[in-house]
Design a protein around this motif. Structure first.
Motif, PDB file in Angstrom:
ATOM      1  N   THR A  20       0.827  -1.214   0.000  1.00 55.43           N
ATOM      2  CA  THR A  20       0.000   0.000   0.000  1.00 55.43           C
ATOM      3  C   THR A  20       0.860   1.262   0.000  1.00 55.43           C
ATOM      4  O   THR A  20       0.375   2.330  -0.351  1.00 55.43           O
ATOM      5  CB  THR A  20      -0.961   0.023   1.203  1.00 55.43           C
ATOM      6  OG1 THR A  20      -0.208  -0.023   2.409  1.00 55.43           O
ATOM      7  CG2 THR A  20      -1.913  -1.153   1.155  1.00 55.43           C
ATOM      8  N   LYS A  23       1.646   3.837  -3.214  1.00 57.72           N
ATOM      9  CA  LYS A  23       0.919   5.041  -3.630  1.00 57.72           C
ATOM     10  C   LYS A  23       1.834   6.256  -3.718  1.00 57.72           C
ATOM     11  O   LYS A  23       1.513   7.227  -4.387  1.00 57.72           O
ATOM     12  CB  LYS A  23      -0.241   5.337  -2.686  1.00 57.72           C
ATOM     13  CG  LYS A  23       0.159   5.850  -1.323  1.00 57.72           C
ATOM     14  CD  LYS A  23      -1.065   6.118  -0.497  1.00 57.72           C
ATOM     15  CE  LYS A  23      -0.702   6.537   0.898  1.00 57.72           C
ATOM     16  NZ  LYS A  23      -1.898   6.759   1.689  1.00 57.72           N
ATOM     17  N   ASN A  30      -1.781   2.091  -3.969  1.00 55.47           N
ATOM     18  CA  ASN A  30      -2.257   1.510  -2.716  1.00 55.47           C
ATOM     19  C   ASN A  30      -3.516   0.673  -2.910  1.00 55.47           C
ATOM     20  O   ASN A  30      -3.905  -0.068  -2.025  1.00 55.47           O
ATOM     21  CB  ASN A  30      -2.487   2.591  -1.663  1.00 55.47           C
ATOM     22  CG  ASN A  30      -3.487   3.631  -2.090  1.00 55.47           C
ATOM     23  OD1 ASN A  30      -3.626   3.936  -3.266  1.00 55.47           O
ATOM     24  ND2 ASN A  30      -4.177   4.190  -1.138  1.00 55.47           N
ATOM     25  N   ALA A  55      -6.457  -4.887   4.190  1.00 56.55           N
ATOM     26  CA  ALA A  55      -5.640  -3.822   3.597  1.00 56.55           C
ATOM     27  C   ALA A  55      -6.463  -2.966   2.639  1.00 56.55           C
ATOM     28  O   ALA A  55      -6.394  -1.728   2.680  1.00 56.55           O
ATOM     29  CB  ALA A  55      -4.437  -4.423   2.876  1.00 56.55           C
ATOM     30  N   GLN A  59      -7.531   1.057   3.080  1.00 58.13           N
ATOM     31  CA  GLN A  59      -7.141   2.071   2.101  1.00 58.13           C
ATOM     32  C   GLN A  59      -8.359   2.782   1.513  1.00 58.13           C
ATOM     33  O   GLN A  59      -8.340   3.999   1.313  1.00 58.13           O
ATOM     34  CB  GLN A  59      -6.298   1.435   0.985  1.00 58.13           C
ATOM     35  CG  GLN A  59      -4.956   0.936   1.452  1.00 58.13           C
ATOM     36  CD  GLN A  59      -4.115   2.014   2.087  1.00 58.13           C
ATOM     37  OE1 GLN A  59      -4.007   3.122   1.577  1.00 58.13           O
ATOM     38  NE2 GLN A  59      -3.519   1.690   3.227  1.00 58.13           N
ATOM     39  N   THR A 137      -0.309   0.768   8.846  1.00 56.90           N
ATOM     40  CA  THR A 137       0.163  -0.120   7.785  1.00 56.90           C
ATOM     41  C   THR A 137       1.461  -0.811   8.208  1.00 56.90           C
ATOM     42  O   THR A 137       1.646  -2.005   7.956  1.00 56.90           O
ATOM     43  CB  THR A 137       0.367   0.672   6.476  1.00 56.90           C
ATOM     44  OG1 THR A 137      -0.880   1.259   6.095  1.00 56.90           O
ATOM     45  CG2 THR A 137       0.849  -0.234   5.366  1.00 56.90           C
TER      46      THR A 137
END
Length: 160
Positions: A20, A23, A30, A55, A59, A137
């Motif tokens: 992620t 990004k 992500n 995840a 996000q 994260t």
């Protein structure tokens, strides 16, 4: 969840969480990288399926919170727009006074303050969202690599 989680499942789940961070290098990375890794492996491994959902849900939730924060600030910016066309706002009416070198700063002359409060508050919220995103994260990546299940806080379950 299975009681024994293989090293491959733990590594793959940790990579899904860590991906992620892409990004910052790839637009919408992500979402794209975790989605690719999750969909390729979700049917084979329950642990990977769970972590991929976690995840992606986190996000998507962070994106939604950022959009809502931005939308909340729009009325304040629209309220500021009429002042942009007031020539007194930037002090253009006093251009002839520059020859006198009468320089003073007063809070009464700072008419943009109405603009900076909402921008500052929404900016702080955006920074807090970035910090929350990075911290959780990293925590998810570490805990998943250790074989523990991790549930992100502040998450809306879009993918069940």
């Amino acid at each position: 969840m299975a009681t024994t989680i293989t090293k491959h499942e733990r590594n793959l789940s940790a990579i899904i969480h860590a991906s992620t961070f892409s990004k910052y290098f790839i637009p919408f990375g992500n979402f794209i990288l975790p989605l690719i890794l999750w969909t390729a492996n979700k049917s084979e491994h329950k642990f990977v399926d769970y972590n991929g959902k976690q995840a992606l849900n986190f996000q998507i939730s962070m994106l939604l919170y950022s959009i809502v924060t931005g939308l909340i600030s729009i009325p304040f910016f629209i309220g500021f727009l009429p002042d942009l066309f007031d020539w007194n706002l930037f002090g253009f009416h006093r251009l002839s006074d520059l020859n006198n070198l009468d320089i003073h700063i007063s809070s009464d002359d700072f008419r943009l303050s109405r603009f900076f409060w909402p921008a500052g508050i929404t900016g702080l919220i955006q920074v807090a969202l970035v910090v929350i995103n990075v911290v959780y994260t990293i925590l998810a990546t570490i805990r998943t690599n250790e074989g523990q299940t991790f549930a992100y806080p502040f998450t809306i379950k879009f993918i069940k």
